[in-house]
Design a protein around this motif. Sequence first.
Motif, PDB file in Angstrom:
ATOM      1  N   ASN A 106       0.840  -1.212   0.000  1.00 15.79           N
ATOM      2  CA  ASN A 106       0.000   0.000   0.000  1.00 15.79           C
ATOM      3  C   ASN A 106       0.871   1.257   0.000  1.00 15.79           C
ATOM      4  O   ASN A 106       0.559   2.238  -0.684  1.00 15.79           O
ATOM      5  CB  ASN A 106      -0.921   0.009   1.220  1.00 15.79           C
ATOM      6  CG  ASN A 106      -1.988  -1.064   1.148  1.00 15.79           C
ATOM      7  OD1 ASN A 106      -2.396  -1.453   0.054  1.00 15.79           O
ATOM      8  ND2 ASN A 106      -2.433  -1.547   2.291  1.00 15.79           N
ATOM      9  N   LYS A 107       1.968   1.210   0.760  1.00 15.55           N
ATOM     10  CA  LYS A 107       2.894   2.358   0.806  1.00 15.55           C
ATOM     11  C   LYS A 107       3.503   2.583  -0.575  1.00 15.55           C
ATOM     12  O   LYS A 107       3.581   3.707  -1.069  1.00 15.55           O
ATOM     13  CB  LYS A 107       4.031   2.098   1.804  1.00 15.55           C
ATOM     14  CG  LYS A 107       3.626   2.353   3.224  1.00 15.55           C
ATOM     15  CD  LYS A 107       4.816   2.127   4.161  1.00 15.55           C
ATOM     16  CE  LYS A 107       4.260   1.931   5.555  1.00 15.55           C
ATOM     17  NZ  LYS A 107       5.012   1.055   6.401  1.00 15.55           N
ATOM     18  N   LEU A 108       3.925   1.469  -1.195  1.00 14.72           N
ATOM     19  CA  LEU A 108       4.560   1.542  -2.516  1.00 14.72           C
ATOM     20  C   LEU A 108       3.584   2.132  -3.541  1.00 14.72           C
ATOM     21  O   LEU A 108       3.943   2.995  -4.339  1.00 14.72           O
ATOM     22  CB  LEU A 108       4.978   0.123  -2.921  1.00 14.72           C
ATOM     23  CG  LEU A 108       5.972   0.006  -4.046  1.00 14.72           C
ATOM     24  CD1 LEU A 108       7.319   0.581  -3.607  1.00 14.72           C
ATOM     25  CD2 LEU A 108       6.155  -1.476  -4.428  1.00 14.72           C
ATOM     26  N   THR A 109       2.330   1.671  -3.484  1.00 16.68           N
ATOM     27  CA  THR A 109       1.326   2.162  -4.442  1.00 16.68           C
ATOM     28  C   THR A 109       1.065   3.654  -4.223  1.00 16.68           C
ATOM     29  O   THR A 109       1.034   4.430  -5.185  1.00 16.68           O
ATOM     30  CB  THR A 109       0.002   1.369  -4.283  1.00 16.68           C
ATOM     31  OG1 THR A 109       0.315  -0.009  -4.277  1.00 16.68           O
ATOM     32  CG2 THR A 109      -0.976   1.678  -5.390  1.00 16.68           C
ATOM     33  N   ALA A 110       0.918   4.041  -2.967  1.00 20.06           N
ATOM     34  CA  ALA A 110       0.637   5.460  -2.673  1.00 20.06           C
ATOM     35  C   ALA A 110       1.792   6.334  -3.160  1.00 20.06           C
ATOM     36  O   ALA A 110       1.574   7.450  -3.651  1.00 20.06           O
ATOM     37  CB  ALA A 110       0.415   5.648  -1.176  1.00 20.06           C
ATOM     38  N   PHE A 111       3.024   5.809  -3.059  1.00 19.33           N
ATOM     39  CA  PHE A 111       4.188   6.580  -3.513  1.00 19.33           C
ATOM     40  C   PHE A 111       4.242   6.600  -5.041  1.00 19.33           C
ATOM     41  O   PHE A 111       4.468   7.634  -5.654  1.00 19.33           O
ATOM     42  CB  PHE A 111       5.467   5.969  -2.922  1.00 19.33           C
ATOM     43  CG  PHE A 111       6.714   6.627  -3.428  1.00 19.33           C
ATOM     44  CD1 PHE A 111       7.069   7.899  -2.976  1.00 19.33           C
ATOM     45  CD2 PHE A 111       7.519   6.014  -4.385  1.00 19.33           C
ATOM     46  CE1 PHE A 111       8.206   8.537  -3.466  1.00 19.33           C
ATOM     47  CE2 PHE A 111       8.651   6.647  -4.874  1.00 19.33           C
ATOM     48  CZ  PHE A 111       9.002   7.910  -4.407  1.00 19.33           C
ATOM     49  N   SER A 112       3.969   5.444  -5.653  1.00 19.07           N
ATOM     50  CA  SER A 112       4.176   5.359  -7.107  1.00 19.07           C
ATOM     51  C   SER A 112       3.161   6.202  -7.890  1.00 19.07           C
ATOM     52  O   SER A 112       3.476   6.645  -8.999  1.00 19.07           O
ATOM     53  CB  SER A 112       4.168   3.912  -7.580  1.00 19.07           C
ATOM     54  OG  SER A 112       2.939   3.330  -7.273  1.00 19.07           O
ATOM     55  N   VAL A 113       1.989   6.460  -7.334  1.00 21.14           N
ATOM     56  CA  VAL A 113       1.023   7.281  -8.096  1.00 21.14           C
ATOM     57  C   VAL A 113       1.545   8.704  -8.302  1.00 21.14           C
ATOM     58  O   VAL A 113       1.120   9.404  -9.212  1.00 21.14           O
ATOM     59  CB  VAL A 113      -0.396   7.336  -7.465  1.00 21.14           C
ATOM     60  CG1 VAL A 113      -1.070   5.990  -7.450  1.00 21.14           C
ATOM     61  CG2 VAL A 113      -0.391   7.957  -6.084  1.00 21.14           C
ATOM     62  N   ARG A 114       2.503   9.105  -7.481  1.00 16.50           N
ATOM     63  CA  ARG A 114       3.091  10.443  -7.648  1.00 16.50           C
ATOM     64  C   ARG A 114       3.987  10.523  -8.875  1.00 16.50           C
ATOM     65  O   ARG A 114       4.299  11.603  -9.362  1.00 16.50           O
ATOM     66  CB  ARG A 114       3.957  10.798  -6.430  1.00 16.50           C
ATOM     67  CG  ARG A 114       3.197  10.952  -5.157  1.00 16.50           C
ATOM     68  CD  ARG A 114       4.135  11.571  -4.127  1.00 16.50           C
ATOM     69  NE  ARG A 114       3.809  11.131  -2.797  1.00 16.50           N
ATOM     70  CZ  ARG A 114       4.641  11.196  -1.769  1.00 16.50           C
ATOM     71  NH1 ARG A 114       5.854  11.672  -1.926  1.00 16.50           N
ATOM     72  NH2 ARG A 114       4.276  10.790  -0.592  1.00 16.50           N
ATOM     73  N   LEU A 115       4.461   9.358  -9.339  1.00 15.07           N
ATOM     74  CA  LEU A 115       5.441   9.332 -10.420  1.00 15.07           C
ATOM     75  C   LEU A 115       4.799   9.146 -11.794  1.00 15.07           C
ATOM     76  O   LEU A 115       5.462   9.220 -12.809  1.00 15.07           O
ATOM     77  CB  LEU A 115       6.448   8.193 -10.185  1.00 15.07           C
ATOM     78  CG  LEU A 115       7.079   8.136  -8.791  1.00 15.07           C
ATOM     79  CD1 LEU A 115       7.935   6.880  -8.643  1.00 15.07           C
ATOM     80  CD2 LEU A 115       7.932   9.378  -8.543  1.00 15.07           C
ATOM     81  N   VAL A 116       3.500   8.868 -11.792  1.00  9.11           N
ATOM     82  CA  VAL A 116       2.803   8.529 -13.042  1.00  9.11           C
ATOM     83  C   VAL A 116       1.837   9.682 -13.378  1.00  9.11           C
ATOM     84  O   VAL A 116       1.253  10.273 -12.469  1.00  9.11           O
ATOM     85  CB  VAL A 116       2.003   7.208 -12.829  1.00  9.11           C
ATOM     86  CG1 VAL A 116       1.228   6.815 -14.063  1.00  9.11           C
ATOM     87  CG2 VAL A 116       2.952   6.093 -12.410  1.00  9.11           C
TER      88      VAL A 116
END
Length: 259
Positions: A235-245
């Motif tokens: 969940n942490k990874l997903t929340a972070f990765s949406v910032r990069l897309v």
Amino acid sequence: MNNKTALITGASKGIGKEFARIHASKGDNLVLIARNEELLNSFKKELMEQYKSISVEIIVKDLTKPNSAQEVYKELKEKNIQIDYLINNAGFGDYGFFVDTQWDRYDQMIDLNVKSLTHLCHLFLTDMMNRKDGKILNISSTAAFQPGPMMAVYFATKSYVLHLSEALNNEAKQSNVSVTAFCPGPTDTYFMEDSKMGTSKFIKNRKLPSAHAVALAGYDAMMSAKPVRIYGFMNKLTAFSVRLVPRKWVVSILRKMQE
Ligand SMILES: NC(=O)c1ccc[n+]([C@@H]2O[C@H](COP(=O)([O-])OP(=O)(O)OC[C@H]3O[C@@H](n4cnc5c(N)ncnc54)[C@H](OP(=O)(O)O)[C@@H]3O)[C@@H](O)[C@H]2O)c1
């Protein structure tokens, strides 16, 4: 003797019930709020049998009703009960297209997830800041980090809770009071059935974490005064990765996942 008191909304089921169990195990007194009187009474009985030294107050209240937060606050003032921990947990979602869902459902969702949570924060944070002591835990969600087609209003309410909590935490810090936004991902509770979310591709056949494991992480985040805590590595990874897309990709991906 421990004399701290935790107020927990939505304490008759799911994650809220587990927050109550955790606080009781630490010797905290409890104020439990939900609509279902029978469930609250039997839970109170269970807690009183297990933890002899705590007091458990129940308030049967529909927090979507106008003035419900004020009524809770007034009742506690009259009983001279000070709240040291406020856990704004009650909330619900609804799976489906925006236009296919009745307005009443959204009206109640916004009243519960946004309005009553904000009003309870306003009432109790004022007292906590005056005392220079207290902690608030607002239950947001991983839904807070991006728009959510097919659960548009729910995602938006949880985004509101995240942003409100971070801003309040900043304002309250100098008074020694913390406001934590806790963001669980999908969790094994009645929420899945109530929101019809169990039917989405995103959830089907997934093993979900237990309400107890999730509540423990939320409790720790509140006690260590974290501004934001996301439950679970993925969940942490997903929340972070949406910032990069790019945002429009994020919305399209979410739509595919939600269908
Ligand atoms: N489960 C998940 O996958 C998940 C994921 C992320 C975030 N969350 C958030 O976690 C929080 C707790 O959800 P949960 O999963 O534990 O759900 P749940 O098992 O459905 O429990 C919801 C609780 O809220 C209470 N409630 C509902 N409407 C209310 C109202 N109008 N007034 C007062 N109390 C009300 C319910 O009690 P009564 O019915 O007795 O009123 C119940 O105690 C919610 O804010 C939810 O958005 C859940």
